[in-house]
Design a protein around this motif. Structure first.
Motif, PDB file in Angstrom:
ATOM      1  N   LYS A  84      16.789 -59.072  34.314  1.00 23.81           N
ATOM      2  CA  LYS A  84      17.616 -57.853  34.432  1.00 23.81           C
ATOM      3  C   LYS A  84      17.459 -57.264  35.836  1.00 23.81           C
ATOM      4  O   LYS A  84      17.506 -56.046  36.020  1.00 23.81           O
ATOM      5  CB  LYS A  84      17.291 -56.838  33.328  1.00 23.81           C
ATOM      6  N   ALA A  85      17.227 -58.138  36.826  1.00 24.41           N
ATOM      7  CA  ALA A  85      17.059 -57.704  38.220  1.00 24.41           C
ATOM      8  C   ALA A  85      18.307 -56.980  38.712  1.00 24.41           C
ATOM      9  O   ALA A  85      18.234 -56.193  39.667  1.00 24.41           O
ATOM     10  CB  ALA A  85      16.744 -58.897  39.117  1.00 24.41           C
ATOM     11  N   ASP A  86      19.448 -57.220  38.049  1.00 18.76           N
ATOM     12  CA  ASP A  86      20.686 -56.510  38.427  1.00 18.76           C
ATOM     13  C   ASP A  86      20.571 -55.008  38.177  1.00 18.76           C
ATOM     14  O   ASP A  86      21.362 -54.221  38.697  1.00 18.76           O
ATOM     15  CB  ASP A  86      21.877 -57.093  37.648  1.00 18.76           C
ATOM     16  N   LYS A  87      19.567 -54.603  37.398  1.00 19.46           N
ATOM     17  CA  LYS A  87      19.385 -53.173  37.090  1.00 19.46           C
ATOM     18  C   LYS A  87      18.588 -52.437  38.173  1.00 19.46           C
ATOM     19  O   LYS A  87      18.444 -51.227  38.101  1.00 19.46           O
ATOM     20  CB  LYS A  87      18.638 -53.013  35.760  1.00 19.46           C
ATOM     21  N   LEU A  88      18.008 -53.174  39.119  1.00 19.51           N
ATOM     22  CA  LEU A  88      17.207 -52.545  40.165  1.00 19.51           C
ATOM     23  C   LEU A  88      17.782 -52.861  41.543  1.00 19.51           C
ATOM     24  O   LEU A  88      18.463 -53.866  41.727  1.00 19.51           O
ATOM     25  CB  LEU A  88      15.764 -53.075  40.134  1.00 19.51           C
ATOM     26  N   SER A  89      17.458 -52.031  42.514  1.00 14.58           N
ATOM     27  CA  SER A  89      17.822 -52.324  43.900  1.00 14.58           C
ATOM     28  C   SER A  89      16.978 -53.517  44.363  1.00 14.58           C
ATOM     29  O   SER A  89      15.946 -53.831  43.757  1.00 14.58           O
ATOM     30  CB  SER A  89      17.528 -51.119  44.792  1.00 14.58           C
ATOM     31  N   ARG A  90      17.432 -54.139  45.441  1.00 17.04           N
ATOM     32  CA  ARG A  90      16.707 -55.273  45.999  1.00 17.04           C
ATOM     33  C   ARG A  90      15.250 -54.931  46.308  1.00 17.04           C
ATOM     34  O   ARG A  90      14.328 -55.689  46.003  1.00 17.04           O
ATOM     35  CB  ARG A  90      17.380 -55.679  47.301  1.00 17.04           C
ATOM     36  N   SER A  91      15.039 -53.750  46.935  1.00 17.29           N
ATOM     37  CA  SER A  91      13.675 -53.395  47.355  1.00 17.29           C
ATOM     38  C   SER A  91      12.807 -53.060  46.147  1.00 17.29           C
ATOM     39  O   SER A  91      11.632 -53.438  46.094  1.00 17.29           O
ATOM     40  CB  SER A  91      13.696 -52.240  48.354  1.00 17.29           C
ATOM     41  N   ALA A  92      13.384 -52.400  45.146  1.00 17.78           N
ATOM     42  CA  ALA A  92      12.602 -52.089  43.941  1.00 17.78           C
ATOM     43  C   ALA A  92      12.241 -53.387  43.210  1.00 17.78           C
ATOM     44  O   ALA A  92      11.119 -53.538  42.712  1.00 17.78           O
ATOM     45  CB  ALA A  92      13.387 -51.158  43.025  1.00 17.78           C
ATOM     46  N   GLY A  93      13.179 -54.341  43.178  1.00 17.22           N
ATOM     47  CA  GLY A  93      12.905 -55.642  42.556  1.00 17.22           C
ATOM     48  C   GLY A  93      11.783 -56.362  43.284  1.00 17.22           C
ATOM     49  O   GLY A  93      10.851 -56.875  42.669  1.00 17.22           O
ATOM     50  N   ALA A  94      11.863 -56.348  44.621  1.00 15.37           N
ATOM     51  CA  ALA A  94      10.847 -57.041  45.424  1.00 15.37           C
ATOM     52  C   ALA A  94       9.473 -56.416  45.217  1.00 15.37           C
ATOM     53  O   ALA A  94       8.467 -57.133  45.128  1.00 15.37           O
ATOM     54  CB  ALA A  94      11.238 -57.008  46.906  1.00 15.37           C
ATOM     55  N   SER A  95       9.395 -55.104  45.097  1.00 18.44           N
ATOM     56  CA  SER A  95       8.071 -54.513  44.915  1.00 18.44           C
ATOM     57  C   SER A  95       7.557 -54.758  43.504  1.00 18.44           C
ATOM     58  O   SER A  95       6.346 -54.955  43.315  1.00 18.44           O
ATOM     59  CB  SER A  95       8.019 -53.040  45.328  1.00 18.44           C
ATOM     60  N   ALA A  96       8.445 -54.801  42.509  1.00 17.23           N
ATOM     61  CA  ALA A  96       8.014 -55.141  41.145  1.00 17.23           C
ATOM     62  C   ALA A  96       7.460 -56.570  41.117  1.00 17.23           C
ATOM     63  O   ALA A  96       6.418 -56.850  40.510  1.00 17.23           O
ATOM     64  CB  ALA A  96       9.182 -55.006  40.172  1.00 17.23           C
ATOM     65  N   GLU A  97       8.157 -57.472  41.815  1.00 23.81           N
ATOM     66  CA  GLU A  97       7.718 -58.868  41.868  1.00 23.81           C
ATOM     67  C   GLU A  97       6.334 -58.972  42.516  1.00 23.81           C
ATOM     68  O   GLU A  97       5.440 -59.669  42.003  1.00 23.81           O
ATOM     69  CB  GLU A  97       8.747 -59.688  42.652  1.00 23.81           C
ATOM     70  N   ALA A  98       6.145 -58.255  43.623  1.00 28.81           N
ATOM     71  CA  ALA A  98       4.854 -58.288  44.321  1.00 28.81           C
ATOM     72  C   ALA A  98       3.742 -57.735  43.424  1.00 28.81           C
ATOM     73  O   ALA A  98       2.633 -58.277  43.394  1.00 28.81           O
ATOM     74  CB  ALA A  98       4.952 -57.495  45.618  1.00 28.81           C
ATOM     75  N   ALA A  99       4.057 -56.684  42.678  1.00 30.21           N
ATOM     76  CA  ALA A  99       3.050 -56.072  41.801  1.00 30.21           C
ATOM     77  C   ALA A  99       2.631 -57.051  40.701  1.00 30.21           C
ATOM     78  O   ALA A  99       1.441 -57.162  40.375  1.00 30.21           O
ATOM     79  CB  ALA A  99       3.600 -54.787  41.195  1.00 30.21           C
ATOM     80  N   VAL A 100       3.597 -57.774  40.126  1.00 30.66           N
ATOM     81  CA  VAL A 100       3.266 -58.733  39.064  1.00 30.66           C
ATOM     82  C   VAL A 100       2.448 -59.891  39.646  1.00 30.66           C
ATOM     83  O   VAL A 100       1.489 -60.363  39.034  1.00 30.66           O
ATOM     84  CB  VAL A 100       4.545 -59.234  38.347  1.00 30.66           C
ATOM     85  N   ARG A 101       2.795 -60.326  40.858  1.00 30.25           N
ATOM     86  CA  ARG A 101       2.011 -61.381  41.527  1.00 30.25           C
ATOM     87  C   ARG A 101       0.557 -60.961  41.685  1.00 30.25           C
ATOM     88  O   ARG A 101      -0.355 -61.724  41.412  1.00 30.25           O
ATOM     89  CB  ARG A 101       2.563 -61.647  42.929  1.00 30.25           C
ATOM     90  N   ARG A 102       0.379 -59.733  42.150  1.00 29.26           N
ATOM     91  CA  ARG A 102      -0.989 -59.225  42.368  1.00 29.26           C
ATOM     92  C   ARG A 102      -1.768 -59.162  41.059  1.00 29.26           C
ATOM     93  O   ARG A 102      -2.978 -59.376  41.035  1.00 29.26           O
ATOM     94  CB  ARG A 102      -0.943 -57.826  42.991  1.00 29.26           C
ATOM     95  N   ALA A 103      -1.068 -58.862  39.971  1.00 27.91           N
ATOM     96  CA  ALA A 103      -1.747 -58.613  38.693  1.00 27.91           C
ATOM     97  C   ALA A 103      -1.993 -59.884  37.882  1.00 27.91           C
ATOM     98  O   ALA A 103      -2.637 -59.824  36.838  1.00 27.91           O
ATOM     99  CB  ALA A 103      -0.930 -57.619  37.874  1.00 27.91           C
ATOM    100  N   THR A 104      -1.467 -61.017  38.342  1.00 30.02           N
ATOM    101  CA  THR A 104      -1.611 -62.253  37.562  1.00 30.02           C
ATOM    102  C   THR A 104      -2.436 -63.289  38.336  1.00 30.02           C
ATOM    103  O   THR A 104      -2.625 -63.168  39.547  1.00 30.02           O
ATOM    104  CB  THR A 104      -0.229 -62.846  37.211  1.00 30.02           C
ATOM    105  N   ASP A 105      -2.908 -64.295  37.614  1.00 32.83           N
ATOM    106  CA  ASP A 105      -3.654 -65.405  38.224  1.00 32.83           C
ATOM    107  C   ASP A 105      -2.825 -66.083  39.309  1.00 32.83           C
ATOM    108  O   ASP A 105      -1.605 -66.105  39.224  1.00 32.83           O
ATOM    109  CB  ASP A 105      -3.910 -66.516  37.180  1.00 32.83           C
ATOM    110  N   ASP A 106      -3.493 -66.716  40.264  1.00 31.15           N
ATOM    111  CA  ASP A 106      -2.784 -67.445  41.314  1.00 31.15           C
ATOM    112  C   ASP A 106      -1.948 -68.592  40.757  1.00 31.15           C
ATOM    113  O   ASP A 106      -0.966 -69.002  41.363  1.00 31.15           O
ATOM    114  CB  ASP A 106      -3.787 -67.994  42.336  1.00 31.15           C
ATOM    115  N   SER A 107      -2.350 -69.117  39.617  1.00 33.67           N
ATOM    116  CA  SER A 107      -1.620 -70.252  39.039  1.00 33.67           C
ATOM    117  C   SER A 107      -0.277 -69.826  38.440  1.00 33.67           C
ATOM    118  O   SER A 107       0.598 -70.647  38.205  1.00 33.67           O
ATOM    119  CB  SER A 107      -2.467 -70.908  37.943  1.00 33.67           C
ATOM    120  N   VAL A 108      -0.114 -68.536  38.203  1.00 37.30           N
ATOM    121  CA  VAL A 108       1.126 -68.032  37.600  1.00 37.30           C
ATOM    122  C   VAL A 108       2.186 -67.875  38.683  1.00 37.30           C
ATOM    123  O   VAL A 108       1.947 -67.210  39.691  1.00 37.30           O
ATOM    124  CB  VAL A 108       0.868 -66.672  36.893  1.00 37.30           C
ATOM    125  N   THR A 109       3.351 -68.482  38.486  1.00 36.19           N
ATOM    126  CA  THR A 109       4.443 -68.309  39.443  1.00 36.19           C
ATOM    127  C   THR A 109       5.382 -67.218  38.923  1.00 36.19           C
ATOM    128  O   THR A 109       5.535 -67.043  37.718  1.00 36.19           O
ATOM    129  CB  THR A 109       5.194 -69.633  39.666  1.00 36.19           C
TER     130      THR A 109
END
Ligand SMILES: Nc1nc2c(ncn2[C@@H]2O[C@H](COP(=O)(O)OP(=O)(O)OP(=O)(O)O)[C@@H](O)[C@H]2O)c(=O)[nH]1
Ligand SMILES: [Mg+2]
Length: 222
Positions: A144-169
């Motif tokens: 549902k990335a269409d519901k967020l702006s590009r920058s808000a989507g990118a920061s959500a993605e970065a936050a999930v990356r930080r919060a998960t194991d390195d093996s998780v893509t």
């Protein structure tokens, strides 16, 4: 040319005994109820009506198996965290999904679908833990990335990356806008092609529902 010209619905299971033969390779799609799992399956396979989608949470109540081609499957799991179902129903789903993860040899990976606006809820974290304990690789779709702006989507993605194991893509996705569909299909192919998971100690422990010898393994030959 469609990516999966032969894709078709294979079977549904409400019980571990109803799973199709445990051969070949499959990738499961998991996520909270209404997150957009069925829509993601339809977008990745380019078949609009393949998996049933709905505005009402809890549309997918069974494990639905789709055949991508010979011995390759995509599996639509029932959504978790749907408050309106009874406690015993919820328990049944939990047991079903956990049993499937612990026993299924064909399972090569799981695509965890989360609404990009509400990622990593308690049940999502439990799913990531279950996948890790069963040594099942994880790819996260922030949909549902269409519901967020590009920058808000990118920061959500970065936050999930930080919060998960390195093996998780992790990637942004939108079934409606078509964002990230090619990347998601590549992730699916990567998971399907991976060599089978090794048996982990957890997988064989008596704490899990699987019996150590695998003698009571359901699903083979129906
Ligand atoms: N805006 C937007 N809405 C989406 C997207 N993907 C799914 N939806 C909507 O979200 C709702 C739920 O989608 P489904 O694909 O049925 O979700 P599900 O995870 O399979 O739901 P259950 O089977 O109930 O667990 C539907 O109203 C979809 O139209 C998306 O990328 N963008
Ligand atoms: Mg669904």
């Amino acid at each position: 040319m469609p990516a999966y010209p032969q894709v078709k619905f294979l079977t549904s299971a409400n019980d571990l005994r109803q799973l199709p033969a445990d051969a070949g390779a499959e990738v499961a799609v998991a996520g909270r109820s209404n997150a957009g799992k069925s829509s993601a399956i339809n977008a990745i396979t380019q078949r609009k009506g393949l998996a049933r989608t709905s505005k009402t949470p809890g549309a997918t109540r069974l494990i639905n198996f789709f055949e991508l081609g010979p011995d390759r499957r995509l599996v639509d799991l029932p959504g978790y965290g749907f408050a309106a179902v009874s406690g015993s129903m919820r328990e049944h789903w939990g047991t079903l999904i956990e049993g499937y993860f612990r026993r299924r040899r064909a399972l090569r990976g799981v695509i965890v679908v989360m609404d990009v606006r509400h990622p990593l809820k308690e049940h999502d974290r439990e799913m990531l833990k279950l996948a890790r304990s069963c040594a099942v690789p994880v790819h996260v779709l922030l949909t549902k990335a269409d519901k967020l702006s590009r920058s808000a989507g990118a920061s959500a993605e970065a936050a999930v990356r930080r919060a998960t194991d390195d093996s998780v893509t992790v990637q942004l996705f939108s079934a409606h806008a078509g964002t990230g569909v090619i990347e998601a299909r590549a992730a699916l192919e990567r998971l399907l092609a991976a060599s089978p998971q090794v048996e982990t100690p957890e997988k064989e422990s008596p704490a899990g529902p699987a019996d150590p010898a695998g003698a009571g393994k359901p699903g083979v030959g129906g």
